[in-house]
Each structure stands twice: as structure tokens, then as C-alpha cells.
Design a protein around this motif. Structure first.
Motif, PDB file in Angstrom:
ATOM      1  N   CYS A  61      -3.036 -22.877  65.980  1.00 37.87           N
ATOM      2  CA  CYS A  61      -2.068 -23.581  66.942  1.00 37.87           C
ATOM      3  C   CYS A  61      -3.086 -24.031  68.315  1.00 37.87           C
ATOM      4  CB  CYS A  61      -1.052 -22.992  67.323  1.00 37.87           C
ATOM      5  SG  CYS A  61      -0.095 -23.633  68.618  1.00 37.87           S
ATOM      6  N   CYS A  63      -1.927 -23.899  71.004  1.00 37.63           N
ATOM      7  CA  CYS A  63      -1.621 -22.953  71.972  1.00 37.63           C
ATOM      8  C   CYS A  63      -2.513 -21.675  72.145  1.00 37.63           C
ATOM      9  CB  CYS A  63      -0.160 -22.462  71.798  1.00 37.63           C
ATOM     10  SG  CYS A  63       0.070 -21.771  70.154  1.00 37.63           S
ATOM     11  N   GLU A  64      -3.287 -21.566  70.898  1.00 41.41           N
ATOM     12  CA  GLU A  64      -4.392 -20.423  70.645  1.00 41.41           C
ATOM     13  C   GLU A  64      -5.639 -20.779  71.253  1.00 41.41           C
ATOM     14  OE1 GLU A  64      -3.907 -17.882  67.227  1.00 41.41           O
ATOM     15  OE2 GLU A  64      -2.617 -19.501  66.214  1.00 41.41           O
ATOM     16  N   ARG A  93       1.955 -31.595  63.599  1.00 45.89           N
ATOM     17  CA  ARG A  93       2.925 -31.211  64.676  1.00 45.89           C
ATOM     18  C   ARG A  93       4.092 -30.431  63.730  1.00 45.89           C
ATOM     19  NH1 ARG A  93       3.647 -33.517  69.524  1.00 45.89           N
ATOM     20  NH2 ARG A  93       4.893 -31.682  70.603  1.00 45.89           N
ATOM     21  N   THR A  96       7.450 -27.559  67.715  1.00 43.95           N
ATOM     22  CA  THR A  96       6.986 -27.655  69.198  1.00 43.95           C
ATOM     23  C   THR A  96       5.391 -27.625  68.908  1.00 43.95           C
ATOM     24  OG1 THR A  96       8.867 -26.427  69.719  1.00 43.95           O
ATOM     25  CG2 THR A  96       6.975 -26.532  71.309  1.00 43.95           C
ATOM     26  N   TRP A  97       4.825 -26.995  68.003  1.00 42.22           N
ATOM     27  CA  TRP A  97       3.421 -26.753  68.066  1.00 42.22           C
ATOM     28  C   TRP A  97       2.773 -27.741  67.130  1.00 42.22           C
ATOM     29  CZ3 TRP A  97       7.051 -22.651  67.914  1.00 42.22           C
ATOM     30  CH2 TRP A  97       7.030 -21.977  69.156  1.00 42.22           C
ATOM     31  N   TYR A  99      -0.879 -27.822  64.963  1.00 41.05           N
ATOM     32  CA  TYR A  99      -1.684 -27.178  64.116  1.00 41.05           C
ATOM     33  C   TYR A  99      -2.904 -27.593  63.682  1.00 41.05           C
ATOM     34  CZ  TYR A  99       1.890 -23.698  64.247  1.00 41.05           C
ATOM     35  OH  TYR A  99       3.149 -22.809  64.483  1.00 41.05           O
TER      36      TYR A  99
END
Lengths: 124, 124
Positions: A61, A63-64, A93, A96-97, A99
Motif C-alpha cells: 500500500c 500508505c506503507e 485502487r 481507500t488505498w 496497492y
DNA sequence: AGCCTGTATTGACGTTCATTGATGCAACCT
DNA sequence: AGGTTGCATCAATGAACGTCAATACAGGCT
């Protein structure tokens, strides 16, 4: 979002004879240079490594990825876009995330291109 | 003239665990990015290919490289310098001419770094 | 010594690249 | 509907890059 723009190290065929087999022509060189250029940045190389470390079929992700760098979020997004345009990764997608994963076989084909000892011909 | 500046893909040790083994740290990424950046230009990639095509121990005179491009001689010289600084090639002057060759093993080590299927541990 | 050829270096110019803040879009959550 | 979070795109800026003309350097030749 899930189509990659470059097809140099194409799925189908061995793109090129290999760097040491015969001199590259201009077109081959231009296409391949885009891939190496994409890897020619510390941030992108780390991004690739973080994604590739997940192994075959692994995903990461965004976010990571972002918090691992001292860079703004748009910058990371930009680098991911370049890697995607180089045909190295792809993304999707999900809710929300978003990848990212390494396109299967790309790294091994790149490696084969660099290897000087040409692999034995697959006759089967 | 025959000392190379970079030692990333060093002779001695496996520089890095491999791109897909574990996330690269900043230093490893910075060093390796220099190598890929050097390969990330069509002209330099063709130069590398022309030199590497001579095989192990093979050499190429600059006078054979320059006319293959629609570029000025200083530009070719500049690209050769970058390849040398990246630790990919080396050169030697012999009389009037300067000969370039690929540093032994560099390409194979680069390839090994990219390969996802980690080669079996050499125990011997 | 002087000239000529092959190659590297310098300095300059235009282009591309990395980075950021601001903004836009998509999806979740009340 | 409105607000919030995650990510992408846009516009702008400064740095890095590719290229060349001019120049410098090295070695062979006469």
C-alpha cells in the motif's frame, strides 16, 4: 490505471539479444534506457525494493511506502508513476488505498539481459 | 586513468542482498542508483553494448565507438567518463589510441542483484 | 623542433528532472 | 449532505543532465 505504458522487457518475447551479445540498435537502446533510468534514482530504487520484497504476487500500500521517506507525498506519487511508466510496476485502487506490485518477470528479464553468459537455448 | 571510482558492485563481496530480498537502505540505494543511472541513457547503453560485445577481456578503441553516433567526439568522451565513474568500464591509453573494456563480472553481479529467484548459496 | 591525429577537459546553453505547496478526485464515515 | 482521509495531478522552481564549440593534452611522425 492498470495498463502499463512500456513493453520493452515484454512478457512475450526476449526483447533484446542481451547487452553483451551484439551491439544494441538505437531503438532497443532507447527503450531499455528508459527502464534503467527509472531505476537510476535512489528513491525509486528503494521503492522498487520495498515492493519487490513482498515477493511474487505481493503488494504494498502507498500508505506503507510514503512514511519511509523524508519526502512529500506528491513526490513519492511522482516516482511511483515513473516506475509504472517504465513498465516495472502496476497498481490498483481498492477502496481507500492504492496497492502497487512488481510486474511479474520484469526483473528476471532485465537480469537476463545483463547477464554475459548467455543462458542455454531452451529447445523444448 | 585505470582506477575506477565506484565500488558498489564490488569485486570482493556481494554488495547487496538483492533488490527483492529486503528493502534497500539509503546508502545501498544511492550507490546502486548511480550504476543504473549510468545505464539510463541510450547513448551510454549502446556504448556499453558495443564494448561488452567484445566479450571477456575484449577491448574497443574509442575510434571505433565515436563514428557509430551522430554526436560530437567530446560528447562520446563524456559518456565514456560517466560509465567509467559508475564502475562499469575502464580504459587504458596505448600509444595514440585509448581502449575501453567492461570491468569483469560487473554485469553479472548487476544481473544477480536484479534476479528475484535468489541463487542457491555457494557453500563450497 | 614542429605538425598532425586521437582523446579528454572546459565552459556555455537549452532541456529535463526532482521536489514542493496547492489543488483535485475517490472512497469511507457519520 | 458534509467532512475526512488517501492518493494523484498541477504549476512553479532550482538543480542536474546532454550537447557542442573551443581548447588542452598526449603520442606518433617527419
Amino acid at each position: 490505471m492498470s495498463k502499463h505504458e512500456l513493453e520493452v522487457i515484454g512478457q512475450d518475447a526476449a526483447c533484446c539479444p542481451g547487452l553483451s551479445v551484439a551491439p544494441l540498435d538505437e531503438d532497443q537502446a532507447s527503450e531499455l534506457a528508459k527502464v534503467f533510468k527509472a531505476l537510476g534514482d535512489p528513491v525509486r530504487l528503494r521503492l522498487m525494493s520495498m515492493i519487490a520484497s513482498r515477493g511474487e504476487g505481493g503488494e504494498v500500500c502507498v500508505c506503507e511506502l510514503t512514511p519511509a521517506f523524508d519526502l512529500s507525498q506528491p513526490t513519492i506519487s511522482h516516482h511511483l508513476k515513473l516506475l509504472r511508466q517504465a513498465g516495472l510496476i502496476d497498481c490498483e485502487r481498492r477502496g481507500t488505498w492504492v496497492y502497487y506490485w512488481v510486474l511479474p518477470g520484469v526483473l528476471d528479464r532485465l537480469a537476463a539481459f545483463l547477464t554475459t553468459t548467455q543462458p542455454a537455448e531452451v529447445t523444448a
